[in-house]
Enzyme design. Structure first.
Site, PDB file in Angstrom:
ATOM      1  N   ASP A 110       0.835  -1.193   0.000  1.00 15.72           N
ATOM      2  CA  ASP A 110       0.000   0.000   0.000  1.00 15.72           C
ATOM      3  C   ASP A 110       0.876   1.251   0.000  1.00 15.72           C
ATOM      4  O   ASP A 110       2.037   1.202   0.417  1.00 15.72           O
ATOM      5  CB  ASP A 110      -0.892   0.038   1.247  1.00 15.72           C
ATOM      6  CG  ASP A 110      -1.800  -1.178   1.334  1.00 15.72           C
ATOM      7  OD1 ASP A 110      -2.080  -1.779   0.281  1.00 15.72           O
ATOM      8  OD2 ASP A 110      -2.206  -1.510   2.460  1.00 15.72           O
TER       9      ASP A 110
HETATM   10  N1  URA Z   1      -1.166  -5.981   3.809  1.00 11.79           N
HETATM   11  C1  URA Z   1      -1.639  -4.726   3.864  1.00 11.79           C
HETATM   12  O1  URA Z   1      -2.651  -4.452   4.500  1.00 11.79           O
HETATM   13  N2  URA Z   1      -0.959  -3.770   3.202  1.00 11.79           N
HETATM   14  C2  URA Z   1       0.175  -4.007   2.529  1.00 11.79           C
HETATM   15  O2  URA Z   1       0.771  -3.079   1.969  1.00 11.79           O
HETATM   16  C3  URA Z   1       0.658  -5.310   2.491  1.00 11.79           C
HETATM   17  C4  URA Z   1      -0.027  -6.302   3.136  1.00 11.79           C
END
Ligand code: URA
Length: 256
Positions: A110
């Protein structure tokens, strides 16, 4: 005509794997400034063996390889995509000398997640790392709004059922099941956890904690397969993954 097995056009390989355009390569070839095994290459259609031939461009040795594997320590605020109209992408952080055509992030973090992103142009290898069938673990550290409990560990280990999200591409289902995941406190601090998952659903770690009534305040990926994020690699920096490290990446057990 009989091309050598495994050979590739020199101009194509240099344009794909360096910052030179094909036109630049042709210009340098005409001027005799590209040596293959010590001999100036002349024809625009010169072919080379990427694994064996020694290529020197304007006095600098160029390492030509079919595939490239890079470790990036992604900062917050950067998107895991090959292009974005507004925000910097992980590819913008790849230094000039490591740029190649066809690079992409193998698995997304993310925008607000930090840590290890594998960048490669090897689609088959990326698929192997990402497919839940390969069981390649991804390890994260997480900071939560409040402490988790042994019950949270148990729920992770059993396999949580989380609310479906449109990004899961599972139309018609309101819930989806997560594979069993490991959770533990970091240095006895139950508000900071180490999580190991073996699949990569959208916002998965955040959704798993949300299903347990907890909010993720900060998330960092610290390991893929048996390969840990290099502690010497500063945030925002990127480096090549060595061949022994690449083999560790595909391991189905985390190192520790
Ligand atoms: N899980 C998440 O919630 N975000 C990420 O970036 C990776 C795994």
């Amino acid at each position: 005509m009989g091309f050598r097995k495994g050979s590739e056009r020199l101009d194509k390989a240099l344009a794909a794997q360096t910052s030179l355009s094909r036109r630049d390569v042709h210009r340098l070839l005409s001027r005799g400034l590209i040596l293959v095994n010590g001999v100036p290459a002349s024809g625009f259609d010169t072919r080379i063996d990427l694994e064996r031939d020694d290529v020197i461009v304007e006095g600098r040795r160029v390492q030509l390889k079919k595939y490239s594997y890079l470790m990036l320590n992604k900062p917050k605020g950067v998107v895991s995509a090959t292009g974005d109209a507004a925000l910097p992408t992980v590819l913008d952080l790849v230094p000039e000398e490591l740029r190649r055509s066809g690079l992409f992030p193998a698995g997304r973090l993310d925008k607000d997640t930090e840590g290890f992103v594998l960048i490669t142009n090897d689609g088959e290898f990326a698929h192997r790392i990402l497919s839940p069938r390969s069981h390649v673990p991804k390890v994260y550290t997480v900071e939560l709004d409040k402490p988790f409990s042994p019950k949270t560990i148990e729920c992770f280990a059993k396999g949580l059922v989380i609310k479906a999200d449109k990004h899961d591409n599972m139309e018609g289902t309101s819930e989806c099941s997560c594979l069993p995941a490991q959770l533990g406190p970091v240095e006895d601090n139950w508000q900071t956890g180490r999580v190991v998952i073996r699949q990569g659903m959208y916002h998965q770690v955040k959704r798993m904690f949300a299903a347990c009534g907890l909010k993720v305040m900060a998330l960092k990926r610290i390991q893929i397969g048996g390969l840990a994020l290099d502690p010497a690699l500063e945030i925002g920096k990127c480096r090549e993954i060595t061949e022994p490290e690449r083999l560790l990446l595909a391991q189905d057990q985390p190192a520790s």
